[in-house]
Design an enzyme around this catalytic site. Structure first.
Site, PDB file in Angstrom:
ATOM      1  N   ASN A  91       0.778  -1.231   0.000  1.00 36.97           N
ATOM      2  CA  ASN A  91       0.000   0.000   0.000  1.00 36.97           C
ATOM      3  C   ASN A  91       0.815   1.290   0.000  1.00 36.97           C
ATOM      4  O   ASN A  91       0.300   2.352  -0.320  1.00 36.97           O
ATOM      5  CB  ASN A  91      -0.925  -0.027   1.228  1.00 36.97           C
ATOM      6  CG  ASN A  91      -1.656   1.267   1.442  1.00 36.97           C
ATOM      7  OD1 ASN A  91      -2.531   1.641   0.647  1.00 36.97           O
ATOM      8  ND2 ASN A  91      -1.325   1.981   2.504  1.00 36.97           N
ATOM      9  N   TYR A 158       2.285   9.904 -11.242  1.00 33.76           N
ATOM     10  CA  TYR A 158       1.373   9.095 -10.427  1.00 33.76           C
ATOM     11  C   TYR A 158       0.506   8.213 -11.326  1.00 33.76           C
ATOM     12  O   TYR A 158       0.354   7.005 -11.069  1.00 33.76           O
ATOM     13  CB  TYR A 158       0.494  10.014  -9.584  1.00 33.76           C
ATOM     14  CG  TYR A 158      -0.398   9.287  -8.606  1.00 33.76           C
ATOM     15  CD1 TYR A 158       0.079   8.904  -7.354  1.00 33.76           C
ATOM     16  CD2 TYR A 158      -1.727   8.977  -8.921  1.00 33.76           C
ATOM     17  CE1 TYR A 158      -0.734   8.234  -6.442  1.00 33.76           C
ATOM     18  CE2 TYR A 158      -2.543   8.315  -8.025  1.00 33.76           C
ATOM     19  CZ  TYR A 158      -2.040   7.947  -6.787  1.00 33.76           C
ATOM     20  OH  TYR A 158      -2.857   7.279  -5.902  1.00 33.76           O
ATOM     21  N   LYS A 162       0.527   4.056 -11.343  1.00 37.16           N
ATOM     22  CA  LYS A 162      -0.641   3.248 -10.981  1.00 37.16           C
ATOM     23  C   LYS A 162      -1.118   2.378 -12.148  1.00 37.16           C
ATOM     24  O   LYS A 162      -1.620   1.269 -11.929  1.00 37.16           O
ATOM     25  CB  LYS A 162      -1.755   4.149 -10.467  1.00 37.16           C
ATOM     26  CG  LYS A 162      -1.409   4.850  -9.150  1.00 37.16           C
ATOM     27  CD  LYS A 162      -1.025   3.869  -8.053  1.00 37.16           C
ATOM     28  CE  LYS A 162      -0.780   4.554  -6.717  1.00 37.16           C
ATOM     29  NZ  LYS A 162      -0.447   3.594  -5.643  1.00 37.16           N
TER      30      LYS A 162
END
Length: 257
Positions: A91, A158, A162
């Site tokens: 995470n 980002y 992802k």
């Protein structure tokens, strides 16, 4: 406390706050021993205190997930303390939010985001998988994002990280499924976390309301970290035994628009 994950062991990275802390508490309440990994020692220790206050078992491990030796040490400490590893909630991440377009980005920022969000996920799996294979398998859940499905202006690194996390998740699921390891991803939208609180502090009430209605059209409110943690625990449960290589959206309808 329940016995769902009794005698099981989970590693939660980025476990010092936000979604990571919520998931660490949820694993412990389900009966698992939890290794809380984070780069911030005091906050990781606070998560452990919360778990122990509830009667759970936990240890804090300081780990920079972009550093292979530290990730290897995380797994080593976990298995030394508890004898096995069953679950990894991969995470830890950084936002890298910027007001710059791709051609104007600093190379250092791009590298920093990829190092934690992508390399860190790979390193987590690299070192957790051999430990899981020793006890016949396990489950890995990687934190991706709605921005692993779509693009968004001014957050190029980002978005790239992802999207790549989802790709790694699919590949790992195919490579290790027949050896008893299931690998999936959870893709939150905007969730009530310290990061969102910082963003909210920079905006007017009207601007914030418009932002949330755009991000969560089906609910008109931010998601809760408890909702995401519930998905993570489901993916680690026997009820999800035939779910491999998927990326579950929890985005309040954002991508349905």
């Amino acid at each position: 406390m329940t016995a769902q994950f009794a005698n099981k062991v989970a590693v939660v990275t980025g476990g010092a706050s936000g979604l990571g802390r919520t998931a660490a508490l949820a694993f412990a309440r389900a009966g698992a021993a939890v290794a809380v990994a984070d780069i911030t020692a005091d906050a990781a220790a606070e998560t452990v205190k919360l778990i122990e206050r509830d009667g759970g078992r936990a240890l804090a491990v300081v780990a920079d997930m972009g550093d292979g030796k530290q990730v290897e040490n995380l797994v080593r400490q976990t298995t030394a303390a508890y004898g096995r590893l069953d679950f990894l909630f991969n995470n830890a991440g950084i936002s890298g939010f910027t007001e710059k377009l791709l051609a104007d980005l600093d190379e250092e920022l791009f590298d920093a985001v990829i190092r934690v969000n992508l390399k860190g996920v790979w390193l987590g799996m690299k070192h957790a998988i051999p430990a899981m294979l020793k006890n016949g398998g396990g489950c890995i859940v990687n934190t991706a994002s709605t921005l692993g499905w779509v693009g968004l202006k001014n957050v190029g690194p980002y978005v790239a990280s992802k999207h790549a996390v989802i790709g790694l998740t699919k590949t790992a699921a195919i490579e290790y499924g027949q050896q008893g390891i299931r690998v999936n991803a959870v893709c939150p939208g905007a969730v009530e976390t310290p990061i969102q609180n910082k963003i909210r502090a920079t905006m007017s009430a009207d601007a914030w309301k418009q932002r949330i209605e755009r991000l969560y059209p089906a609910t008109g409110q931010l998601g809760r970290s408890e909702d995401i943690a519930g998905i993570v625990l489901f993916l680690c449960s026997d009820a999800a035994s035939n779910i491999h290589g998927t990326a579950i959206l929890a985005d309040g309808g954002y991508i349905a628009q």
